[in-house]
Scaffold this active site. Structure first.
Site, PDB file in Angstrom:
ATOM      1  N   HIS A  82       0.818  -1.205   0.000  1.00 14.67           N
ATOM      2  CA  HIS A  82       0.000   0.000   0.000  1.00 14.67           C
ATOM      3  C   HIS A  82       0.855   1.261   0.000  1.00 14.67           C
ATOM      4  O   HIS A  82       0.399   2.321  -0.430  1.00 14.67           O
ATOM      5  CB  HIS A  82      -0.952  -0.016   1.190  1.00 14.67           C
ATOM      6  CG  HIS A  82      -2.110  -0.932   0.993  1.00 14.67           C
ATOM      7  ND1 HIS A  82      -3.391  -0.628   1.400  1.00 14.67           N
ATOM      8  CD2 HIS A  82      -2.197  -2.155   0.402  1.00 14.67           C
ATOM      9  CE1 HIS A  82      -4.208  -1.620   1.081  1.00 14.67           C
ATOM     10  NE2 HIS A  82      -3.500  -2.560   0.481  1.00 14.67           N
TER      11      HIS A  82
ATOM     12  N   HIS B 281      -2.157 -12.402  -2.782  1.00 18.46           N
ATOM     13  CA  HIS B 281      -3.148 -13.109  -1.971  1.00 18.46           C
ATOM     14  C   HIS B 281      -2.764 -14.558  -1.722  1.00 18.46           C
ATOM     15  O   HIS B 281      -3.552 -15.321  -1.164  1.00 18.46           O
ATOM     16  CB  HIS B 281      -4.517 -13.021  -2.640  1.00 18.46           C
ATOM     17  CG  HIS B 281      -5.085 -11.629  -2.618  1.00 18.46           C
ATOM     18  ND1 HIS B 281      -6.205 -11.252  -3.330  1.00 18.46           N
ATOM     19  CD2 HIS B 281      -4.670 -10.511  -1.953  1.00 18.46           C
ATOM     20  CE1 HIS B 281      -6.454  -9.969  -3.104  1.00 18.46           C
ATOM     21  NE2 HIS B 281      -5.527  -9.502  -2.279  1.00 18.46           N
TER      22      HIS B 281
END
Length: 726
Positions: free
Chosen positions: A99, A267
């Protein structure tokens, strides 16, 4: 993709940095005032380091192995105040690094993790960054230990890379060298919304066409890094989501394969957190009370259990072994059918149909309990979209290829805004030159500069031709992501040689003269372009009665077509250049705002911008030979005439053509003396810029003007000479 997302009716091509929010003291009362704050941020007054501190030199002496070992150790040192999932902080640190880097957007090069900006508002309080404040606090002992020799920017991105290594991935490498900033990046436009996660329609011309996302944005909502994990505007539809995934990742400089690799590889580890009610979670850090000490999103139901953590509202892991980088993501995604469900917090997510209990991942706190894995709408897009599906099937068939592709994409994600490889420091810097790093061969330095200058001076090129070409070559530099600039002479390659702003006919003429001189003297064309600009300036300085020499340092190389990702340079095309008094078309923002935007990307102060504009005007280098703003009868001499005549009260100023341009008339006779644009007159109307203009209009500052112009010019010409750093 139309990287500029502009149109003749006024689409916005810049970051809205000039007229900043109405909350600013000046613009609160005068909303149309030009705010120069973006040119003054991150200055010496905000930097706590000593004036002679050199971060690159400091980090080069770092014990890199010890730092990595310390980060590795903290990954499994679970804390009661923020317990680790399965006893491992890897997923959290990867999310922090992701992020931090993921706010980068290719259109203007802003955002990204290169300066540690995730520590400051608004990013530290974005909904998508919930609980990453905990990750930074977990890293504090490492930062404290290594102090000034390890920036937050480097540490944050290193933590994600080390986390992947600890989970079994052979990473592609890592480069240190990111220097911290000490306050928010006020130049970055994140969107016009005043509400977190406002409907996507606010930033799309047509939500059904993902490519109409407002320039220069890449995220689909205010406060998100990428796309809404629950679907477009929170409505699950994987096929529709796929189009927005493709667009937003393209605006981060990722192709389809890199996008699929990052989605699947990201993920493959960790989990989403959404156990409990969102109403029980506290406010973000910037809204929290002083007693929170910079923490946000308080969770009274945590009780020291990772199971109870809350971030996105989605709940669950993507794989059976979330602390291991493996092929489990593909086994789940393609091995089962998936149905829509709701998380305990009420968020849309996808869960498998008829998965055996023993195949499910265990609870992050209690290994005796198992839960359904989950997929987001973006994950399901990897299965539903035919292009992404084909790529994923290729990955499934070749795990080694998947691991290598992901490792390279992760490296690109975390290094995209560092510029060329010469900026990377440390033992893990890969030897391979990657095309997205805009590689440039080393240039020659041993040629006879004096002889080259003599050849240029006798070439017949005019001052305007030489200065304009050097400026156009250098002005593409973006300090936001260290791209562009004069080094490499990419102005002679596609697409730059054909850009309207570079006046292709004039450019071809100048290159046709400088190319042979470069060959005959053993210099690079890149050096000759810059040297010619200096020759032109010295001629103009002598004509004005001074003898200042323009500094020149050889060593620029010439980039090749093979080493140039031409498509990625499309976004560097100037749509306006107030320094040469030019706009490609009309836009929703003013010419002076666009001038500020370019000045900020070039790393200029307001004073440097002022002196360059005034000097370039009297040199007669306006695009297309326009007379706007050329407030002198001595064109080609580096005089202070622009400032003298701009501030002369014998003149008056009058809008014409509906305000598109202005006439400067003799106050007594009414005769038109000159014409100008708002990018000229702003130096007389804006109180700050006028203060600078008056300095150069004074009778005692002619020589200072020449000296300051040369210094600012040299700064632009060498902005991309990273080989000279240190």
């Amino acid at each position: 993709m139309d990287g500029n997302n502009v149109n003749p009716t006024g689409g916005c091509p810049i970051a809205h940095g000039g007229n900043t929010s109405a909350d600013k003291p000046v613009t609160k009362w005068w909303p149309n005032a030009l705010n120069l704050d973006i040119l003054h941020q991150h200055g010496a007054r905000t930097n706590p380091m000593d004036a002679d501190f050199d971060y690159r030199a400091a980090v080069a002496r770092l014990d890199f192995a010890a730092v990595k070992a310390d980060v590795q150790a903290l990954l499994t040192d679970s804390q009661d105040w923020w317990p680790a999932d399965w006893g491992h902080y890897g997923g959290l640190m990867i999310r922090l690094a992701w992020h931090s880097a993921g706010s980068y957007r290719v259109q203007d090069g802003r955002g990204g993790g290169g300066h540690g900006n995730i520590r400051f508002a608004p990013l530290n309080s974005w909904p998508d960054n919930a609980s990453l404040d905990k990750a930074r606090r977990l890293l504090w002992p490492v930062k404290k230990k290594y102090g000034n020799a390890l920036s937050w920017a480097d540490l944050i991105l290193l933590s994600g890379t080390v986390a992947y290594e600890s989970m079994g991935l052979k990473t592609f490498g890592f480069g240190f060298g990111r220097e911290d900033i000490w306050g928010p990046e006020t130049d970055v436009y994140w969107g016009s919304e005043r509400e977190w996660l406002a409907p996507s329609e606010n930033r799309y011309a047509d939500l059904e066409d993902a490519a109409t996302l407002e320039n220069p944005l890449s995220a689909v909502h205010m406060g998100l890094i990428y796309v809404n994990p629950e679907g477009v505007n929170g409505t699950p539809d994987p096929a529709r989501t796929a189009q927005h995934v493709r667009e937003t990742f393209a605006r981060m400089a990722m192709n389809d394969e890199e996008t699929a690799a990052l989605t699947c590889g990201g993920h493959t580890v960790g989990k989403a957190h959404g156990r409990g009610a969102v109403g029980n979670i506290g406010v973000e850090p910037e809204a929290a009370g002083i007693e929170a000490q910079g923490f946000g999103w308080s969770n009274p139901g945590l009780d020291g259990k990772a199971t109870n953590a809350f971030t996105s509202g989605i709940e669950g892991a993507w794989t059976r072994e979330p602390t291991k980088f493996d092929m489990g993501y593909f086994d789940y995604l393609f091995g089962y059918e998936w149905r829509l469900a709701k998380s305990p917090a009420g968020a849309h997510q996808w869960e498998p149909v008829d998965m055996p209990e023993e195949e499910k991942p265990v609870d992050p706190t209690d290994p005796s309990v198992r839960h359904n894995p989950i997929m987001t709408d973006a994950d399901m897009a990897m299965k539903v979209d035919p292009v992404y599906n084909d790529i994923c099937q290729k990955f499934r068939a070749d795990p080694a290829y998947f691991a290598d592709t992901f490792a390279r994409a992760w490296f690109k994600l975390t290094h995209r805004d560092m510029g060329p490889r010469v900026n990377y420091i440390g033992p893990d810097v890969p030897d391979e030159d990657l095309i997205w790093q805009d590689p440039i061969p080393a240039g020659p330095t041993s040629y006879d500069i004096a002889a080259a200058k003599a050849r240029i001076a006798d070439s017949g090129l005019t001052i305007a031709e030489m200065v304009a070409t050097a400026w156009d070559s250098a002005r593409t530099f973006r300090g936001s992501d260290m791209r562009g600039g004069a080094n490499g002479a990419r102005i002679r390659l596609a697409p730059q040689k054909d850009w309207d702003g570079n006046e292709p006919e004039r450019l071809a003429k100048v290159l046709g003269v400088l190319g042979p001189i470069a060959s005959e003297t053993g210099a690079s064309v890149a050096d000759m372009i810059v040297l010619a600009g200096g020759v032109g300036l010295e001629r103009a300085i002598r004509a004005a009665g001074f003898a200042t020499e323009v500094p020149f340092l050889p060593g620029r190389g010439d980039a090749t077509d093979a080493g140039t990702d031409a498509a990625s340079f499309d976004v560097l095309e100037p749509l306006a250049d107030g320094f040469r008094n030019w706009q490609k078309t009309r836009y929703a923002v003013s010419p002076e705002e666009m001038l500020l935007d370019r000045a900020q990307l070039l790393g200029l102060t307001a004073q440097e911008m002022t002196v360059l504009v005034g000097g370039l005007r009297v040199l007669g280098v306006n695009h297309g030979g326009s007379a706007h703003g050329v407030l002198t009868d001595r064109v080609g001499q580096l005089t202070t005439d622009f400032f003298v005549n701009l501030t002369d009260m014998a003149n008056s100023w009058h809008p014409v053509d509906g305000g598109e341009s202005y006439e400067i008339r003799d106050r007594k006779s009414g005769a038109v003396r000159w014409t100008a644009t708002s990018a000229d007159l702003v130096f007389g109307s804006n109180s700050v810029l006028r203060a600078y203009a008056e300095v150069y209009a004074q009778d005692d500052n002619h020589e200072k003007f020449v000296r300051d112009f040369v210094a600012a010019w040299t700064k632009v010409m060498t902005a991309d000479r990273f080989d000279l750093a240190g």
